[in-house]
Design a protein around this motif. Structure first.
Motif, PDB file in Angstrom:
ATOM      1  N   PHE A  46       0.845  -1.191   0.000  1.00  0.00           N
ATOM      2  CA  PHE A  46       0.000   0.000   0.000  1.00  0.00           C
ATOM      3  C   PHE A  46       0.877   1.237   0.000  1.00  0.00           C
ATOM      4  CE2 PHE A  46      -2.222  -3.275   2.465  1.00  0.00           C
ATOM      5  CZ  PHE A  46      -3.401  -3.371   1.756  1.00  0.00           C
ATOM      6  N   LYS A  47       0.519   2.203  -0.802  1.00  0.00           N
ATOM      7  CA  LYS A  47       1.197   3.500  -0.777  1.00  0.00           C
ATOM      8  C   LYS A  47       0.107   4.541  -0.573  1.00  0.00           C
ATOM      9  CE  LYS A  47       4.681   6.253  -3.028  1.00  0.00           C
ATOM     10  NZ  LYS A  47       5.555   6.385  -4.193  1.00  0.00           N
ATOM     11  N   ILE A  48       0.118   5.150   0.588  1.00  0.00           N
ATOM     12  CA  ILE A  48      -0.906   6.119   0.959  1.00  0.00           C
ATOM     13  C   ILE A  48      -0.207   7.418   1.338  1.00  0.00           C
ATOM     14  CG2 ILE A  48      -2.826   6.599   2.516  1.00  0.00           C
ATOM     15  CD1 ILE A  48      -3.046   3.513   2.879  1.00  0.00           C
ATOM     16  N   ALA A  70       0.996 -12.034 -12.568  1.00  0.00           N
ATOM     17  CA  ALA A  70       1.409 -10.668 -12.257  1.00  0.00           C
ATOM     18  C   ALA A  70       0.487 -10.073 -11.194  1.00  0.00           C
ATOM     19  CB  ALA A  70       1.374  -9.805 -13.518  1.00  0.00           C
ATOM     20  N   CYS A  71       1.037  -9.228 -10.375  1.00  0.00           N
ATOM     21  CA  CYS A  71       0.271  -8.590  -9.309  1.00  0.00           C
ATOM     22  C   CYS A  71      -0.768  -7.638  -9.894  1.00  0.00           C
ATOM     23  CB  CYS A  71       1.213  -7.827  -8.388  1.00  0.00           C
ATOM     24  SG  CYS A  71       2.461  -8.894  -7.634  1.00  0.00           S
ATOM     25  N   VAL A  72      -1.800  -7.379  -9.127  1.00  0.00           N
ATOM     26  CA  VAL A  72      -2.894  -6.515  -9.551  1.00  0.00           C
ATOM     27  C   VAL A  72      -2.730  -5.143  -8.907  1.00  0.00           C
ATOM     28  CG1 VAL A  72      -5.399  -6.205  -9.516  1.00  0.00           C
ATOM     29  CG2 VAL A  72      -4.425  -8.496  -9.757  1.00  0.00           C
ATOM     30  N   LYS A  73      -2.768  -4.091  -9.739  1.00  0.00           N
ATOM     31  CA  LYS A  73      -2.648  -2.719  -9.239  1.00  0.00           C
ATOM     32  C   LYS A  73      -4.027  -2.119  -9.087  1.00  0.00           C
ATOM     33  CE  LYS A  73       1.799  -1.708 -11.351  1.00  0.00           C
ATOM     34  NZ  LYS A  73       2.547  -0.806 -12.237  1.00  0.00           N
ATOM     35  N   ARG A  74      -4.204  -1.396  -7.989  1.00  0.00           N
ATOM     36  CA  ARG A  74      -5.442  -0.663  -7.747  1.00  0.00           C
ATOM     37  C   ARG A  74      -5.077   0.742  -7.293  1.00  0.00           C
ATOM     38  NH1 ARG A  74      -7.713  -4.058 -10.458  1.00  0.00           N
ATOM     39  NH2 ARG A  74      -8.851  -5.800  -9.617  1.00  0.00           N
ATOM     40  N   SER A  75      -5.831   1.707  -7.737  1.00  0.00           N
ATOM     41  CA  SER A  75      -5.608   3.098  -7.324  1.00  0.00           C
ATOM     42  C   SER A  75      -6.917   3.689  -6.846  1.00  0.00           C
ATOM     43  CB  SER A  75      -5.076   3.938  -8.486  1.00  0.00           C
ATOM     44  OG  SER A  75      -3.800   3.490  -8.847  1.00  0.00           O
ATOM     45  N   GLY A  76      -6.805   4.556  -5.873  1.00  0.00           N
ATOM     46  CA  GLY A  76      -7.981   5.240  -5.354  1.00  0.00           C
ATOM     47  C   GLY A  76      -7.776   6.740  -5.436  1.00  0.00           C
ATOM     48  N   THR A  77      -8.620   7.441  -4.795  1.00  0.00           N
ATOM     49  CA  THR A  77      -8.496   8.897  -4.784  1.00  0.00           C
ATOM     50  C   THR A  77      -7.500   9.331  -3.714  1.00  0.00           C
ATOM     51  OG1 THR A  77     -10.348   9.017  -3.249  1.00  0.00           O
ATOM     52  CG2 THR A  77     -10.860   9.222  -5.599  1.00  0.00           C
ATOM     53  N   HIS A  78      -7.066  10.559  -3.808  1.00  0.00           N
ATOM     54  CA  HIS A  78      -6.190  11.171  -2.793  1.00  0.00           C
ATOM     55  C   HIS A  78      -4.879  10.415  -2.597  1.00  0.00           C
ATOM     56  CE1 HIS A  78      -9.480  13.832  -1.861  1.00  0.00           C
ATOM     57  NE2 HIS A  78     -10.260  12.781  -1.680  1.00  0.00           N
ATOM     58  N   ASP A  79      -4.225  10.051  -3.696  1.00  0.00           N
ATOM     59  CA  ASP A  79      -2.896   9.442  -3.646  1.00  0.00           C
ATOM     60  C   ASP A  79      -2.870   8.129  -2.855  1.00  0.00           C
ATOM     61  OD1 ASP A  79      -0.214   9.306  -4.371  1.00  0.00           O
ATOM     62  OD2 ASP A  79       0.466  10.423  -2.606  1.00  0.00           O
ATOM     63  N   VAL A  80      -3.807   7.241  -3.159  1.00  0.00           N
ATOM     64  CA  VAL A  80      -3.859   5.915  -2.541  1.00  0.00           C
ATOM     65  C   VAL A  80      -3.648   4.873  -3.642  1.00  0.00           C
ATOM     66  CG1 VAL A  80      -5.297   4.262  -1.304  1.00  0.00           C
ATOM     67  CG2 VAL A  80      -5.436   6.689  -0.738  1.00  0.00           C
ATOM     68  N   ALA A  99      -2.506   0.570  -4.345  1.00  0.00           N
ATOM     69  CA  ALA A  99      -2.322  -0.765  -3.767  1.00  0.00           C
ATOM     70  C   ALA A  99      -1.831  -1.716  -4.849  1.00  0.00           C
ATOM     71  CB  ALA A  99      -3.621  -1.275  -3.176  1.00  0.00           C
ATOM     72  N   LEU A 100      -0.974  -2.635  -4.455  1.00  0.00           N
ATOM     73  CA  LEU A 100      -0.485  -3.693  -5.329  1.00  0.00           C
ATOM     74  C   LEU A 100      -0.767  -5.000  -4.603  1.00  0.00           C
ATOM     75  CD1 LEU A 100       0.966  -4.119  -8.015  1.00  0.00           C
ATOM     76  CD2 LEU A 100       3.109  -4.070  -6.765  1.00  0.00           C
ATOM     77  N   LEU A 101      -1.608  -5.855  -5.170  1.00  0.00           N
ATOM     78  CA  LEU A 101      -2.041  -7.089  -4.525  1.00  0.00           C
ATOM     79  C   LEU A 101      -1.455  -8.282  -5.259  1.00  0.00           C
ATOM     80  CD1 LEU A 101      -5.770  -5.983  -4.414  1.00  0.00           C
ATOM     81  CD2 LEU A 101      -4.055  -5.626  -2.640  1.00  0.00           C
ATOM     82  N   CYS A 102      -0.715  -9.101  -4.540  1.00  0.00           N
ATOM     83  CA  CYS A 102      -0.076 -10.274  -5.126  1.00  0.00           C
ATOM     84  C   CYS A 102      -0.511 -11.507  -4.352  1.00  0.00           C
ATOM     85  CB  CYS A 102       1.440 -10.162  -5.052  1.00  0.00           C
ATOM     86  SG  CYS A 102       2.115  -8.629  -5.738  1.00  0.00           S
ATOM     87  N   SER A 103      -0.768 -12.598  -5.064  1.00  0.00           N
ATOM     88  CA  SER A 103      -1.099 -13.850  -4.387  1.00  0.00           C
ATOM     89  C   SER A 103      -0.472 -15.013  -5.148  1.00  0.00           C
ATOM     90  CB  SER A 103      -2.614 -14.020  -4.267  1.00  0.00           C
ATOM     91  OG  SER A 103      -3.213 -14.035  -5.528  1.00  0.00           O
TER      92      SER A 103
END
Length: 162
Positions: free
Chosen positions: A77-79, A100-110, A112-116
Motif C-alpha cells: 500500500f502507498k498512501i 502478475a500482481c494486480v494494481k489498484r488506485s484510489g483517490t487522494h494518492d492511494v 495498492a499492489l495485490l499479489c497472491s
C-alpha cells in the motif's frame, strides 16, 4: 516374494506416502506488517522474518467454516507517499494467483499492489511479479522413490537383498 507382488507393495506404499505428504503440508507463508516490523518491507530478507503454517493459525471468524488457507498474499500500500507492506495467509483463490500482481488506485494518492501465490513462502518475492517457490519435488519424493525401487526390482538386482 515375487517381483510383481513387490512392485504392487512399493506402488501402494509410495502412493500412500505421496498422499500423506500432500495432506500434512499446509501452505507456509511469511506473516508480517512493515508498519510494526520494517524488515517486512522491500527489500525483504526471508531469513529474518518468521514463517507460519497457515493451516495451524487461528482462522478468521467470518471464513473459518467456509475456507481453508490456500494462498500466500503480499499487499503493498502507498498512501500519501508512505509505503506499507503486509505479507500473510490468504483464504480465497482467484484468477490472479501465481500471475502478475494486480494494481489498484484510489483517490487522494492511494495505491495498492495485490499479489497472491499458491506455493510455500512465495510471498517473499518483489512486488513486480510473484516468483513461485515450487516445492513439488519435495511432495513427489515418495512417489519418485517408489518408482525407482520398482525399476530396480524389475531388474532383479534388489530381490537378492530382501
Amino acid at each position: 516374494m515375487t517381483s510383481t507382488l513387490l512392485q504392487k507393495i512399493c506402488l501402494l506404499t509410495g502412493l500412500v506416502c505421496f498422499l500423506y505428504v500432500q495432506e500434512i503440508t499446509g501452505i507456509t507463508c511469511f506473516d508480517c506488517n512493515s508498519l510494526y516490523d520494517p524488515r517486512c518491507g522491500d527489500p525483504f530478507d526471508a531469513y529474518s522474518i518468521g514463517e507460519v503454517n497457515c493451516s495451524k493459525q487461528q482462522p478468521l471468524e467470518h471464513l473459518k467454516d467456509k475456507y481453508q488457507p490456500s494462498v500466500c498474499r503480499k499487499l503493498s500500500f502507498k498512501i500519501y507517499g508512505k509505503t506499507r507492506i503486509v505479507r500473510k495467509c490468504g483464504y480465497i483463490q482467484d484468477q490472479h494467483d501465481d500471475k502478475a500482481c494486480v494494481k489498484r488506485s484510489g483517490t487522494h494518492d492511494v495505491h495498492a499492489l495485490l499479489c497472491s501465490c499458491t506455493t510455500d513462502k512465495c510471498n517473499s518475492a518483489p512486488s513486480t511479479l510473484m516468483i513461485e517457490n515450487n516445492n513439488y519435488l519435495l511432495k513427489a519424493l515418495p512417489l519418485c522413490l517408489t518408482i525407482m525401487i520398482m525399476v530396480l526390482a524389475n531388474s532383479n538386482s534388489i530381490i537378492q537383498y530382501l
